[in-house]
Design a protein around this motif. Sequence first.
Motif, mmCIF file in Angstrom:
data_model
loop_
_atom_site.group_PDB
_atom_site.id
_atom_site.type_symbol
_atom_site.label_atom_id
_atom_site.label_comp_id
_atom_site.label_asym_id
_atom_site.label_seq_id
_atom_site.Cartn_x
_atom_site.Cartn_y
_atom_site.Cartn_z
ATOM 1 N N GLY A 138 2.244 -5.855 2.763
ATOM 2 C CA GLY A 138 2.461 -5.825 1.263
ATOM 3 C C GLY A 138 3.712 -5.205 0.758
ATOM 4 O O GLY A 138 4.334 -4.177 1.508
ATOM 5 N N ASP A 139 4.162 -5.673 -0.272
ATOM 6 C CA ASP A 139 5.426 -5.061 -0.763
ATOM 7 C C ASP A 139 5.035 -4.469 -2.166
ATOM 8 O O ASP A 139 4.376 -5.175 -2.976
ATOM 9 C CB ASP A 139 6.561 -5.823 -1.013
ATOM 10 C CG ASP A 139 6.925 -6.777 0.354
ATOM 11 O OD1 ASP A 139 6.986 -5.895 1.236
ATOM 12 O OD2 ASP A 139 7.499 -7.764 0.146
ATOM 13 N N LEU A 140 5.149 -3.104 -2.401
ATOM 14 C CA LEU A 140 4.847 -2.642 -3.836
ATOM 15 C C LEU A 140 5.832 -2.941 -4.729
ATOM 16 O O LEU A 140 7.094 -3.462 -4.532
ATOM 17 C CB LEU A 140 4.972 -1.018 -3.624
ATOM 18 C CG LEU A 140 4.155 -0.398 -2.502
ATOM 19 C CD1 LEU A 140 4.209 1.192 -2.317
ATOM 20 C CD2 LEU A 140 2.533 -0.944 -2.514
ATOM 21 N N GLN B 99 -3.934 -4.422 -5.448
ATOM 22 C CA GLN B 99 -4.917 -4.962 -4.343
ATOM 23 C C GLN B 99 -4.505 -4.056 -3.211
ATOM 24 O O GLN B 99 -3.513 -3.183 -3.316
ATOM 25 C CB GLN B 99 -4.478 -6.422 -4.011
ATOM 26 C CG GLN B 99 -3.061 -6.451 -3.896
ATOM 27 C CD GLN B 99 -2.574 -8.085 -3.769
ATOM 28 O OE1 GLN B 99 -3.358 -8.898 -3.363
ATOM 29 N NE2 GLN B 99 -1.594 -8.415 -4.428
ATOM 30 N N TYR B 100 -5.554 -4.144 -2.177
ATOM 31 C CA TYR B 100 -5.361 -3.210 -0.899
ATOM 32 C C TYR B 100 -3.952 -3.553 -0.200
ATOM 33 O O TYR B 100 -3.852 -4.752 -0.048
ATOM 34 C CB TYR B 100 -6.474 -2.862 -0.099
ATOM 35 C CG TYR B 100 -6.269 -1.983 1.070
ATOM 36 C CD1 TYR B 100 -6.351 -0.720 0.987
ATOM 37 C CD2 TYR B 100 -5.845 -2.848 2.479
ATOM 38 C CE1 TYR B 100 -6.076 0.279 2.140
ATOM 39 C CE2 TYR B 100 -5.459 -1.835 3.335
ATOM 40 C CZ TYR B 100 -5.843 -0.545 3.291
ATOM 41 O OH TYR B 100 -5.450 0.131 4.330
ATOM 42 N N THR B 101 -3.385 -2.622 0.266
ATOM 43 C CA THR B 101 -2.099 -3.058 1.020
ATOM 44 C C THR B 101 -2.065 -2.028 2.092
ATOM 45 O O THR B 101 -2.074 -0.757 1.854
ATOM 46 C CB THR B 101 -0.624 -3.201 0.370
ATOM 47 O OG1 THR B 101 0.257 -3.264 1.252
ATOM 48 C CG2 THR B 101 -0.502 -2.245 -0.638
ATOM 49 N N GLY B 102 -1.941 -2.323 3.483
ATOM 50 C CA GLY B 102 -1.614 -1.454 4.452
ATOM 51 C C GLY B 102 -0.380 -0.703 4.397
ATOM 52 O O GLY B 102 -0.239 0.404 4.933
ATOM 53 N N ARG C 64 -3.656 2.002 0.417
ATOM 54 C CA ARG C 64 -4.538 2.222 -0.484
ATOM 55 C C ARG C 64 -4.263 0.943 -1.679
ATOM 56 O O ARG C 64 -3.587 0.082 -1.355
ATOM 57 C CB ARG C 64 -4.339 3.452 -1.259
ATOM 58 C CG ARG C 64 -2.956 3.757 -1.843
ATOM 59 C CD ARG C 64 -2.686 4.862 -2.389
ATOM 60 N NE ARG C 64 -1.271 5.091 -3.021
ATOM 61 C CZ ARG C 64 -0.189 5.737 -2.393
ATOM 62 N NH1 ARG C 64 -0.644 5.862 -1.033
ATOM 63 N NH2 ARG C 64 0.979 5.484 -2.893
ATOM 64 N N ILE C 65 -5.178 0.837 -2.729
ATOM 65 C CA ILE C 65 -4.900 -0.156 -3.546
ATOM 66 C C ILE C 65 -3.772 0.074 -4.616
ATOM 67 O O ILE C 65 -3.564 1.409 -5.177
ATOM 68 C CB ILE C 65 -6.111 -0.262 -4.607
ATOM 69 C CG1 ILE C 65 -7.354 -0.820 -3.579
ATOM 70 C CG2 ILE C 65 -5.940 -1.147 -5.573
ATOM 71 C CD1 ILE C 65 -8.768 -1.033 -4.302
ATOM 72 N N GLU C 66 -2.657 -0.538 -4.682
ATOM 73 C CA GLU C 66 -1.566 -0.410 -5.160
ATOM 74 C C GLU C 66 -1.035 -1.780 -6.089
ATOM 75 O O GLU C 66 -1.693 -2.896 -5.588
ATOM 76 C CB GLU C 66 -0.494 0.079 -4.413
ATOM 77 C CG GLU C 66 -0.595 1.438 -4.021
ATOM 78 C CD GLU C 66 -0.058 2.326 -5.264
ATOM 79 O OE1 GLU C 66 0.384 1.914 -6.310
ATOM 80 O OE2 GLU C 66 -0.224 3.617 -4.987
ATOM 81 N N ASN C 67 -0.237 -1.722 -6.885
ATOM 82 C CA ASN C 67 0.512 -2.928 -7.728
ATOM 83 C C ASN C 67 1.363 -3.577 -6.585
ATOM 84 O O ASN C 67 2.176 -2.931 -6.194
ATOM 85 C CB ASN C 67 1.244 -2.607 -8.673
ATOM 86 C CG ASN C 67 1.196 -3.824 -9.652
ATOM 87 O OD1 ASN C 67 0.320 -4.316 -10.118
ATOM 88 N ND2 ASN C 67 2.305 -4.475 -10.107
ATOM 89 N N ALA C 68 0.918 -4.659 -5.990
ATOM 90 C CA ALA C 68 1.623 -5.093 -4.715
ATOM 91 C C ALA C 68 1.486 -6.584 -4.686
ATOM 92 O O ALA C 68 0.652 -7.205 -5.075
ATOM 93 C CB ALA C 68 0.909 -4.509 -3.439
#
Length: 419
Positions: free
Chosen positions: A92-94, A106-109, A113-117
Amino acid sequence: MFDNLTAKVAGRFARVEPRRRARAFVLSLLAELPRKNCWTIAEHVGDASPAGMQHLLSRASWDADQVRDDIRDFVVEHLGDEDAVLVVDETGDLKKGTATVGVQRQYTGTAGRIENAQVAVYLVYSSPTGHAAIDRRLYVPRSWTQDPDRCRAAGIPEDLRFATKPSMATEMIAQALDAGVSAAWVTGDEVYGGDPHLSAELERRQIGYVLTVSRKRPIPTRAGVFAADMLARCLPKKAWQRLSAGGGAKGRRFYDWAQVEIDGPPGGTGHRSLLVRRNRRTGELAFSRCYSARPVPLTTLVTVAGRRWTGEETFQAAKGLAGLDEHQVRRWTSWHRWTTLAMLAHAFLVVTAAIERTTTTTPPGLAPLTCAEIQRPFAAFVAPSARGLTHRLSWSLWRRRHQARARTSHYHRQTAQQS
């Protein structure tokens, strides 16, 4: 090698101008720029503004999927191995705001944690000589596919429907195998290990897999159905073997491993087992559901399980060396084009490193060449910026004018919203 790779994809561009610009773009991705986006890349290559690079990513006539196919063929040609492993993984990219294609909380490794990504699923080709991404799919959440106006504004094709990450992985694997990619195994984390359609497709094709599952996953055995962690607790001491899952930054990665034979669907063929990994220091357990068309030793399953980490290594290298995550684009087409050109840049480094390691002898006292050690001299001698002070000053003025216009526009928008 770089010229051979760019010549391989040259026919995918309808005109010579975007072909030359794409070559310059990839060279800039491999350059040692502090930040890689259309502005810094355009300044690096000597353009007066980023308009040309933005045109390459948004409106120029070329097909990113065809270039992706060329990258896949290039990687398999040089790294190909009959026992290669296809690794499915996501990254994922924040992002800020809500307009970037596919973005939501959504969750991103990447953040843990859950971030806007913005999240994408990749297919990595992993062989003993190297590993590189050969396909990519942008994950478009339901909140997007259920909003046609939002999709239209981001340039998402009208016929796109919501697809889960495992279904995208299944599609990429099938497409690669149908294209003649030589691979014997597939591995992935719990997101993909919990999907029955992916495993069913692999079994239909008689492709082996080692897919991570949760500790609570119901596992069918001849004695009944049990949770994975319950089966592990019943294993005798002699069932465990100390084996290496491959080399890491600090040496070999040793764990305790055990294998439990499990049942498959009625009438199913092949061999199935539950692979259990135990951390030798903490005792933490991890579980993988395994399938192979023919019986294989535990050491083979452990080797395949260890290859899953090459997905993370690919992301780390592609982001750190080729700007995979540094794009500042919002639309569907631009994302796919940036990502594809970054994959091309990284594939060049991976294949070059593999050729150097296999065709030359490393002198005593030196570590083998890595992608990073190839990128540094390549950036210094092949992709340097030869622009002088006048060019740099003109870009400084361009940026300041653009920033002033943007600031004025933001202020006017705020005033209109408050009135």
